[in-house]
Motif scaffolding. Structure first.
Motif, PDB file in Angstrom:
ATOM      1  N   GLU A   1     -55.308 -77.200  75.027  1.00 39.23           N
ATOM      2  CA  GLU A   1     -55.841 -76.257  74.053  1.00 39.23           C
ATOM      3  C   GLU A   1     -55.763 -74.836  74.598  1.00 39.23           C
ATOM      4  O   GLU A   1     -55.369 -74.605  75.745  1.00 39.23           O
ATOM      5  CB  GLU A   1     -57.303 -76.596  73.731  1.00 39.23           C
TER       6      GLU A   1
ATOM      7  N   SER B   1     -55.802 -75.923  68.996  1.00 36.04           N
ATOM      8  CA  SER B   1     -55.578 -77.239  69.610  1.00 36.04           C
ATOM      9  C   SER B   1     -54.169 -77.698  69.285  1.00 36.04           C
ATOM     10  O   SER B   1     -53.957 -78.695  68.587  1.00 36.04           O
ATOM     11  CB  SER B   1     -56.626 -78.240  69.099  1.00 36.04           C
ATOM     12  N   ARG B   2     -53.195 -76.947  69.792  1.00 36.04           N
ATOM     13  CA  ARG B   2     -51.791 -77.229  69.476  1.00 36.04           C
ATOM     14  C   ARG B   2     -50.974 -77.562  70.718  1.00 36.04           C
ATOM     15  O   ARG B   2     -49.748 -77.547  70.684  1.00 36.04           O
ATOM     16  CB  ARG B   2     -51.178 -76.031  68.747  1.00 36.04           C
TER      17      ARG B   2
ATOM     18  N   ARG C   1     -62.687 -80.660  79.391  1.00 36.65           N
ATOM     19  CA  ARG C   1     -62.111 -80.496  78.051  1.00 36.65           C
ATOM     20  C   ARG C   1     -62.894 -81.319  77.030  1.00 36.65           C
ATOM     21  O   ARG C   1     -63.159 -80.863  75.912  1.00 36.65           O
ATOM     22  CB  ARG C   1     -60.641 -80.911  78.049  1.00 36.65           C
TER      23      ARG C   1
ATOM     24  N   ARG D   1     -65.134 -79.808  73.794  1.00 44.28           N
ATOM     25  CA  ARG D   1     -64.992 -80.232  72.403  1.00 44.28           C
ATOM     26  C   ARG D   1     -66.352 -80.614  71.811  1.00 44.28           C
ATOM     27  O   ARG D   1     -66.641 -80.301  70.655  1.00 44.28           O
ATOM     28  CB  ARG D   1     -64.018 -81.409  72.326  1.00 44.28           C
TER      29      ARG D   1
ATOM     30  N   GLN E   1     -59.988 -70.492  69.075  1.00 42.32           N
ATOM     31  CA  GLN E   1     -59.441 -71.701  69.690  1.00 42.32           C
ATOM     32  C   GLN E   1     -58.289 -72.277  68.866  1.00 42.32           C
ATOM     33  O   GLN E   1     -58.272 -72.209  67.646  1.00 42.32           O
ATOM     34  CB  GLN E   1     -60.531 -72.766  69.856  1.00 42.32           C
TER      35      GLN E   1
END
Length: 418
Positions: free
Chosen positions: A196, A134-135, A116, A120, A132
């Motif tokens: 993500e 990212s929540r 991960r 990023r 994508q």
């Protein structure tokens, strides 16, 4: 060195990228017409460090027995006249021993977190857009006993440094308002804000383009048929090219990243590769009402289904069917996904225009992938990631490149040959 990579899914393409970044001359062979056309085409889309758990656990054998007669079971084992399936199944049962659970989770979490972080970095450096988000990932529960049992797994994840927290049903709806219509069925949830989601196919295609620009050669519509050996080393890969003719590609080293089809390539060389296909399904729905469709990635733990928003589409994927190498769609499984979509998000999706897909996820009995050098000195493996190919893909590629160059990779992981 000249290095041949067999396979252009997320594992093969990321391996090629990092090998090229290390200065190697890289050529990729794939039987498909382009990158990421098989198992990396339409998976669930989650980068799920928090759920990097093996299927093999002490509760799994009894669940498998209960599910054997259900076509829509979350995990289905259909016995085949195939000794490889039975051998894999016996090894799976060994991995269900309580003593194996913590080491397997530790290995999966270590590689998942590393990957991960690498993803990023690549996203920022390469400016790749792949829908994508990212929540985080929200895992929902309907059954109180299942929710309570899940907290043991969540506690183990926290011991390994993963912030997987238990929350109430009301808090789950606050995080993802699209669940409001389903609130009456929920008893609780887990939430991991660091996780993500995104479209692995879009990412892999873009990465292949960047790799080609950097000098990686891709040979598509090219079927690797056999590895030739000489003096205890691989001397070439035999292939059938796009023109239907046989050819032989020679390189200094070879990376087998052909998913569930890797064992057929390496077993004739006496290389152990305990990988068997776990057929997974997905349904991709056009979004009709963006406000009523979720934007937080979800996991429906009871049905073993993951849900990811990919722009104007919603992807629902899951289940595992150990039934050989057929990719034929089981109507009961497709119907289960469509029904679940309607129940969870009424009016949000165009259920009638769902695009259904199945893929053969390469699974090891422990779910821990095979990454590293084999007993054949110039042959390497990068396969066996099961449902976590996207989660661990780019990190596995970088780790493989480190191993080829004689370096110990960063994550604490049981790399083969080290």
């Amino acid at each position: 060195m000249k290095i041949a990579v067999l396979g252009s899914g997320i594992l093969g393409t990321s391996s090629a990228w990092w090998l090229r970044q290390a200065g190697h001359d890289v050529v990729v062979l794939d039987r498909a017409a382009g990158p990421a056309q098989e198992t990396s085409l339409a998976n669930g889309g989650q980068i799920s460090v928090s759920y990097a758990e093996p299927w093999a656990n002490p509760q799994a054998p009894l669940k498998l027995l209960r599910w054997m007669l259900r076509d829509d079971a979350p995990l289905l084992f259909r016995p085949q006249a195939d000794w490889r399936q039975w051998q894999w199944g016996l090894a799976f049962l060994r991995e269900c021993l309580p003593s194996r659970l913590a080491p397997n989770i530790r290995a999966l979490v270590s590689m998942a977190e590393y990957s991960r972080g690498i993803l990023r970095q690549m996203r920022a450096a390469l400016d790749i857009d792949y829908d994508q988000l990212s929540r985080g990932i929200l895992n929902i529960y309907r059954d109180p006993a299942q929710f309570e049992a899940s907290q043991r797994a969540a506690g183990m994840m926290r011991e390994f440094g993963v912030d997987r927290r238990a929350i109430s049903a009301d808090e789950a709806v606050r995080i993802e308002p699209a669940l409001a219509a389903y609130r009456h069925r929920l008893v609780g949830a887990d939430y991991t804000p660091e996780d993500e989601s995104g479209d692995v196919h879009r990412f892999t295609v873009a990465l292949a383009e960047r790799a080609a620009d950097a000098g990686v050669e891709f040979l598509f519509s090219t079927q690797a048929t056999r590895l030739h050996t000489e003096g205890g080393r691989v001397s070439g890969v035999e292939f059938i090219g796009a023109d239907g003719r046989y050819g032989l590609l020679k390189a200094d080293a070879y990376v087998a990243a052909a998913g569930s089809f890797t064992p057929a390539l390496v077993r004739p060389l006496g290389v152990s590769c305990p990988v068997y296909p776990a057929k997974g399904y997905s349904a991709t729905f056009p979004v009709l009402d963006p406000d009523a469709a979720p934007s937080v990635s979800l996991t429906d733990s009871g049905n073993k289904v993951v849900i990811s928003r990919l722009g104007d589409r919603l992807r629902m994927a899951g289940t595992a069917e150990f039934a050989g190498y057929s990719r034929a769609l089981n109507p009961a499984r497709c119907q289960m996904l469509a029904q679940l979509a309607g129940e969870l998000f009424p009016g949000a999706l165009d259920i009638g225009r769902a695009a259904y897909w199945s893929g053969l996820r390469p699974a090891t009995p422990s779910n821990v992938p095979l990454i590293g050098r084999t007993r054949v000195p110039n042959l390497y493996l990068n396969t066996g990631h099961g449902t976590l190919g996207w989660t661990m893909g780019v990190g596995s590629g970088k780790a493989l490149a480190d191993i080829v160059d004689g370096r110990r990779p960063e994550p604490e992981f049981p790399f083969i040959g080290l």
